[in-house]
Motif scaffolding. Sequence first.
Motif, PDB file in Angstrom:
ATOM      1  N   VAL A   1       0.874  -1.175   0.000  1.00 12.36           N
ATOM      2  CA  VAL A   1       0.000   0.000   0.000  1.00 12.36           C
ATOM      3  C   VAL A   1       0.909   1.222   0.000  1.00 12.36           C
ATOM      4  CG1 VAL A   1      -1.872   1.227   1.141  1.00 12.36           C
ATOM      5  CG2 VAL A   1      -1.714  -1.267   1.353  1.00 12.36           C
TER       6      VAL A   1
ATOM      7  N   ALA B   1      -8.909  -1.644  -0.729  1.00 12.06           N
ATOM      8  CA  ALA B   1      -8.537  -0.323  -1.230  1.00 12.06           C
ATOM      9  C   ALA B   1      -9.607   0.709  -0.887  1.00 12.06           C
ATOM     10  CB  ALA B   1      -8.323  -0.380  -2.747  1.00 12.06           C
TER      11      ALA B   1
ATOM     12  N   VAL C   1      -3.008   0.526  -3.884  1.00 15.65           N
ATOM     13  CA  VAL C   1      -2.750  -0.871  -3.536  1.00 15.65           C
ATOM     14  C   VAL C   1      -2.228  -1.621  -4.756  1.00 15.65           C
ATOM     15  CG1 VAL C   1      -3.800  -3.033  -2.731  1.00 15.65           C
ATOM     16  CG2 VAL C   1      -4.550  -0.848  -1.767  1.00 15.65           C
TER      17      VAL C   1
END
Length: 409
Positions: free
Chosen positions: A193, A255, A269
Motif C-alpha cells: 500500500v 482499497a 494498492v
Amino acid sequence: MTFAESPAGNIGWLERRADEISHMLQCPVTIEDAEHRVLAYSMHSGSTDAIRIATIMSRRVPEHVIRSFHEGGVIRRLQKEEGPQRIEANEEIGLGSRVAIAVRSGKRVIGYIWAAETDQPLSESDMEKLRRAAGSIAGELQRQTESRWRSDLSQDMFLSRLVEGYFATEAEIRHQSGCLKRPLPEYYRIVAVDFNLDASAVWPLLNQAGGVIEEETGLYSLAHAAVGERVLFLAGDAKMLSSPGEWKASLEHLADRLARAFPDVQATVGAGGLTAREYSLAPRSYAEALKVIGIRRRFPRASVQELVYEELGYRHYLPAVAETIEAEAIVNSHVRLLREYDREHQADLTHTLSVLLDCDCGVREAAERLHIHPNTLGYRMVRMNEISGINLKSMSDKVAAFLYLQSGG
C-alpha cells in the motif's frame, strides 16, 4: 473511590477496571487503545446504542465513526485537552451522547475511555472521577502498547527481511517465521500500500493501516510492515481456494476501506503474483506489487481497477511504450488530427475514440459508457474516419491509437 495501579501481567485487570468505572459512573464504559481497538468494556446491563454494540462485536470502532470524529474535530480535541470531553449525539451515524478522555503516558496519547450517557448526563463530580480513572489505567495501557509494539516489530522485521531477500534458505525462513505465531500458508502474495508520503510519515500510519488490513475478511493476513514509503503485508491462501476474481474483489474492498480510513492520503494498492510454497521468491512478489503500484500511479486511466500483477495484461508494456514515444517524439497522426478538430470545434471525438477502443469497438457498450444513442456513436465513427483517416476495422490502426492514448501520448 480509590484506584489501584495494575500489577504487571495481571490478566483481566483492565476488564475489571472497566466494570468498576462503569459502576462508579452508572453508565456503559469502553476502553480503547490509540488506534481505537477495544481493549476492555463494561458489562453494564442498561440500554446502549448501535455504535457501542458494533464496536464491541468487531473489537474496533467502526471506520465511519472514526472518520466522523476526525472530520468533526473530536479526536483533535481529545488529544489536545487533558480533561474529559463531552461528545454530542449524532443521529446520522447512530451515536448517542458520550463523554471521553484520552489516556496519556507523559504527553503521548496511548488510549481512550469512553462513557456512554445512556440515562443521564455525567455530573462535574463524575467528570473528575473519570479523569482519575484515566490516570489509574495509564500504566496498564502503556504495558499493553509496548507488548503490541514488540510483537509488531517482530512481524515488521521478519517481513522486511523476507522481501529484501535477507534469508539464505527456505529452512531459515520457516524457522524465523515463528514470530508470526501462525503457520505460513502454502500460497501467498506480497501486497503493498503506497501512501505517496515520505518514509517518516508512513510509520505513524502503520498500526491503523494494519488494523484495516487485519479486519479484511477476504484476506488472510499474516504480517504487516512499513518498508520505505509503503506498508506491506503478507497475504496467504491456505489451500488456494481463492479464485483470481475473489482476490481482486477482496483487494478492491480493501482499497476502498483504506481510502475511507485515510481520506486525506492517496493510498494505492498493488499485489504481487500468487506464489506457491517458496518463500525465497517473496522479493519477486514484492517487486511485482511495486510494478502494479507504479503502473497504477503513472497510467491511472489505463489501470483503475487492476490491483493484481497477473491481471496487468497489456499494461505491462505501457512504461516501455511511453518511453519509446517520448524518446522518439512519436505522434499518432490519427489522434493528432482528432485533437486539432476537437480544439477548433469544441468537440469530443478524441474521448469518443478512447472509450470506443476501451470497449474493443463494441458500439453498444461504448454508447452506454458515453451516455449517447448507438446511432449517434455510429455517426461519430464516420466523422472520425473522415477527419483523421483512422480505420476502426484495421487492427494496426486500433492498436497504435489505443497504446498511444493509454500511455499518455
